[in-house]
Design an enzyme around this catalytic site. Sequence first.
Site, mmCIF file in Angstrom:
data_model
loop_
_atom_site.group_PDB
_atom_site.id
_atom_site.type_symbol
_atom_site.label_atom_id
_atom_site.label_comp_id
_atom_site.label_asym_id
_atom_site.label_seq_id
_atom_site.Cartn_x
_atom_site.Cartn_y
_atom_site.Cartn_z
ATOM 1 N N GLU A 23 0.813 -1.216 0.000
ATOM 2 C CA GLU A 23 0.000 0.000 0.000
ATOM 3 C C GLU A 23 0.847 1.266 0.000
ATOM 4 O OE1 GLU A 23 -4.054 0.309 1.801
ATOM 5 O OE2 GLU A 23 -2.868 1.144 3.454
ATOM 6 N N LYS A 46 -8.146 2.650 -2.527
ATOM 7 C CA LYS A 46 -8.503 2.677 -1.105
ATOM 8 C C LYS A 46 -9.120 4.039 -0.795
ATOM 9 C CE LYS A 46 -7.634 0.207 2.825
ATOM 10 N NZ LYS A 46 -6.321 0.337 3.453
ATOM 11 N N GLU A 97 -14.569 -4.749 3.226
ATOM 12 C CA GLU A 97 -13.811 -4.685 4.478
ATOM 13 C C GLU A 97 -14.750 -4.789 5.666
ATOM 14 O OE1 GLU A 97 -10.470 -1.825 5.147
ATOM 15 O OE2 GLU A 97 -11.827 -1.020 6.677
ATOM 16 N N LYS A 114 0.535 4.874 1.239
ATOM 17 C CA LYS A 114 -0.270 5.644 2.190
ATOM 18 C C LYS A 114 0.615 6.681 2.870
ATOM 19 C CE LYS A 114 -1.579 3.525 6.004
ATOM 20 N NZ LYS A 114 -2.386 2.715 6.945
ATOM 21 N N GLU A 120 -5.913 -7.348 6.906
ATOM 22 C CA GLU A 120 -5.443 -5.968 6.784
ATOM 23 C C GLU A 120 -5.039 -5.412 8.144
ATOM 24 O OE1 GLU A 120 -9.318 -5.207 3.873
ATOM 25 O OE2 GLU A 120 -8.639 -3.632 5.246
ATOM 26 N N SER A 121 -3.957 -4.633 8.167
ATOM 27 C CA SER A 121 -3.489 -3.881 9.336
ATOM 28 C C SER A 121 -2.771 -4.782 10.337
ATOM 29 C CB SER A 121 -4.635 -3.150 10.053
ATOM 30 O OG SER A 121 -5.283 -2.238 9.190
ATOM 31 N N ASN A 169 -10.182 -6.209 8.750
ATOM 32 C CA ASN A 169 -9.328 -5.166 9.296
ATOM 33 C C ASN A 169 -9.079 -5.447 10.774
ATOM 34 O OD1 ASN A 169 -8.118 -2.745 10.173
ATOM 35 N ND2 ASN A 169 -9.177 -1.584 8.588
#
Length: 277
Positions: free
Chosen positions: A62, A124, A173, A64, A225-226, A195
């Site tokens: 990603e 995103k 998500e 970001k 994710e994360s 997430n």
Amino acid sequence: MTTSLTTGTILDKIVAHKRREVAERQSLVPAKLLERSLYFHNQPLSLRKYLLRDDLNGIIAEFKRKSPSKGWINQHAPVERTTLGYMQAGASGLSVLTDAEFFGGKNEDLTIARRFNYCPILRKDFVIDEYQILEAKSIGADVVLLIAAILTAEEVLRFGQLARSLGMEVLLEVHNAEELARTLHPDAVSLVGVNNRNLHDFSLSLDTSLTLVDQIPADFVKVTESGLNSAASIGMLRDAGYRGFLIGEAFMRNGRPEKACSVLVQELHATEPITLI
């Protein structure tokens, strides 16, 4: 039509701002103009297929610049060098933040990534209107994110079917079992992302992914994710059933995000995993 769901988290503030932003964009660039984009009639690439390939590692790298929980993460990384480096390092796909107010992104970031990379790209952002689906296609996205916490089941179905009609895929998500059960629809969604961040206190726990993995039907490609920052965590979640691993902050907080990605990819093939610090 806009969503009426509230979450009691930062998402409410983001959605309120996004409503104003989308209304302004629609007045400046009508949908008919989006359809004239160079990318609008291109055939999108399938992130689902790339994540299921045995010769790839499933990393969705990603781009970001900042986040509401961390502030600025990397204000100066160039999109071209970073995204090219991600793919040269062996990532399976890209994720590009296009929200400006809260994440420091812009549509041009994704367009630049599209220009220099032949791979699936996830836009995103915080989709609350059909216009954003058309916009995603017009800037070169292959996949759109739908966040269950801010959308009704009807909106997920409607937005997802529009995306599919344009050849794009949808990553849904979710943060918990309620969101998953309420919004998962096979006619709208191809991939399900869990997430691991608690939006109430911004804490992270991979247990969220481990808890939900068996509740996601096998027809959907599972993405976590994360909070992913080591080969060990990816290996554990792969063994649990995940095929996609969306990683942003662990890469972007490095001065050269693409090099951090390369280190992690190499570690995936090593016997002694190293945690990115």
